[in-house]
Design a protein around this motif. Structure first.
Motif, short mmCIF file in Angstrom:
data_model
loop_
_atom_site.label_atom_id
_atom_site.label_comp_id
_atom_site.label_asym_id
_atom_site.label_seq_id
_atom_site.Cartn_x
_atom_site.Cartn_y
_atom_site.Cartn_z
N TYR A 86 49.77 11.13 -2.68
CA TYR A 86 48.59 11.05 -1.77
C TYR A 86 48.60 11.69 -0.20
O TYR A 86 47.94 12.42 0.88
N LEU A 87 50.01 10.87 0.15
CA LEU A 87 50.20 12.29 0.93
C LEU A 87 50.73 13.59 1.27
O LEU A 87 50.21 14.32 2.73
N LYS A 88 51.39 13.58 -0.02
CA LYS A 88 50.83 15.95 -0.74
C LYS A 88 49.72 16.49 -0.01
O LYS A 88 49.02 17.41 0.53
N GLU A 89 48.23 15.33 -0.19
CA GLU A 89 46.88 15.77 0.08
C GLU A 89 46.96 15.89 1.37
O GLU A 89 45.37 16.96 1.37
N LYS A 90 47.12 15.05 2.04
CA LYS A 90 46.73 15.19 3.41
C LYS A 90 47.75 16.18 3.86
O LYS A 90 47.35 15.82 5.39
N ASN A 91 48.48 17.00 3.44
CA ASN A 91 49.54 17.65 4.14
C ASN A 91 50.60 16.79 5.45
O ASN A 91 50.45 17.28 6.07
N VAL A 92 51.16 15.55 5.20
CA VAL A 92 51.95 15.10 5.31
C VAL A 92 52.99 15.04 4.77
O VAL A 92 53.55 14.90 4.07
N ASP A 93 54.08 15.51 5.78
CA ASP A 93 55.42 15.66 6.00
C ASP A 93 56.61 14.71 4.87
O ASP A 93 56.09 13.94 5.75
N PHE A 94 57.30 14.78 4.08
CA PHE A 94 58.11 13.34 3.94
C PHE A 94 59.36 13.85 3.85
O PHE A 94 59.16 15.13 2.61
N SER A 95 60.03 13.08 3.65
CA SER A 95 61.59 13.95 2.77
C SER A 95 61.95 12.48 1.91
O SER A 95 62.25 11.65 2.34
N PHE A 106 61.22 7.50 0.02
CA PHE A 106 60.93 8.54 1.51
C PHE A 106 60.80 8.32 2.53
O PHE A 106 60.63 6.97 2.41
N TYR A 107 61.28 9.23 3.34
CA TYR A 107 61.07 8.84 4.90
C TYR A 107 60.04 9.96 5.14
O TYR A 107 59.75 11.05 5.17
N VAL A 108 59.43 8.94 6.24
CA VAL A 108 57.95 10.15 7.09
C VAL A 108 58.47 9.74 8.96
O VAL A 108 58.95 8.30 8.94
N SER A 109 57.47 10.29 9.81
CA SER A 109 57.96 10.41 11.13
C SER A 109 55.98 10.46 11.15
O SER A 109 55.79 10.67 10.91
N ASP A 110 56.40 9.34 12.43
CA ASP A 110 55.06 8.81 12.60
C ASP A 110 54.34 9.59 13.83
O ASP A 110 54.75 10.91 14.22
N PRO A 111 53.58 10.12 14.67
CA PRO A 111 53.37 11.07 15.90
C PRO A 111 54.04 10.61 16.09
O PRO A 111 54.26 11.99 16.82
N PHE A 112 55.00 9.43 16.43
CA PHE A 112 55.77 9.48 18.32
C PHE A 112 56.89 10.04 17.83
O PHE A 112 58.26 10.66 18.31
N GLY A 113 57.82 9.70 16.01
CA GLY A 113 59.34 10.83 16.28
C GLY A 113 60.03 9.48 15.48
O GLY A 113 61.07 9.49 14.81
N ARG A 115 61.02 7.23 12.82
CA ARG A 115 61.32 7.09 11.37
C ARG A 115 60.86 5.52 10.59
O ARG A 115 61.12 4.95 10.97
N ILE A 116 60.12 6.35 9.77
CA ILE A 116 59.59 5.04 8.46
C ILE A 116 60.18 4.75 7.31
O ILE A 116 59.36 6.51 6.41
N GLU A 117 60.49 4.22 6.51
CA GLU A 117 60.97 4.59 5.12
C GLU A 117 60.06 4.20 3.94
O GLU A 117 59.61 2.78 4.54
N PHE A 118 59.99 4.20 2.66
CA PHE A 118 58.93 3.86 1.90
C PHE A 118 59.67 3.55 0.62
O PHE A 118 59.83 4.34 0.63
N LEU A 119 59.68 2.30 -0.04
CA LEU A 119 60.97 2.18 -1.36
C LEU A 119 60.13 1.54 -2.50
O LEU A 119 59.46 1.09 -1.89
N GLU A 120 60.09 2.04 -3.36
CA GLU A 120 60.00 1.49 -4.68
C GLU A 120 61.47 1.51 -5.12
O GLU A 120 62.23 2.21 -5.61
#
Length: 122
Positions: A86-95, A106-113, A115-120
């Motif tokens: 989903y994030l790739k389809e929305k062109n959202v960068d994540f590492s 993976f990690y994503v940055s919100d618009p303010f920089g 850091r947010i981690e998402f994990l399973e």
């Protein structure tokens, strides 16, 4: 001890002055969190609150602002591969980070920089 911890009630992340609309676009429109109303007594402080299931994120206004680039919330996700797609389809960068055994994360940055981690857990 005569008390015990139950769960984290919410995580607060910072945003610069007037960052509420950017937060809404990211947390609500992109990530699917729903905005929840702040109590009247706290509205004067600015910021915006979001909720998705039992996950609560509060965006507070800081002036001067400095993003949290290392400290971060970690949000557990079910079907994280679908989220990545989903994030790739929305062109959202994540590492992607493969350093934690038995975790797909993976990690994503919100618009303010921030850091947010998402994990399973696997």
């Amino acid at each position: 001890m005569s008390f015990h911890y139950e769960l984290i009630d919410h995580v607060q992340l910072a945003a610069p002055k007037n960052g509420e609309d950017q937060a809404r676009k990211f947390y609500d429109a992109l990530l699917g969190f729903k905005e929840i109303e702040k109590p009247d007594s706290l509205r004067k402080n600015g910021g915006v609150w979001f909720q998705a299931g039992s996950v609560h994120i509060h965006i507070g206004i800081e002036d001067p602002f400095c993003p949290a680039k290392k400290a971060h919330p970690a949000i557990r996700v079910k079907n994280i591969e679908a989220m990545k797609k989903y994030l790739k389809e929305k062109n959202v960068d994540f590492s992607i980070d493969e350093l934690l055994p038995c975790a797909n994360r993976f990690y994503v940055s919100d618009p303010f920089g921030n850091r947010i981690e998402f994990l399973e857990w696997m």
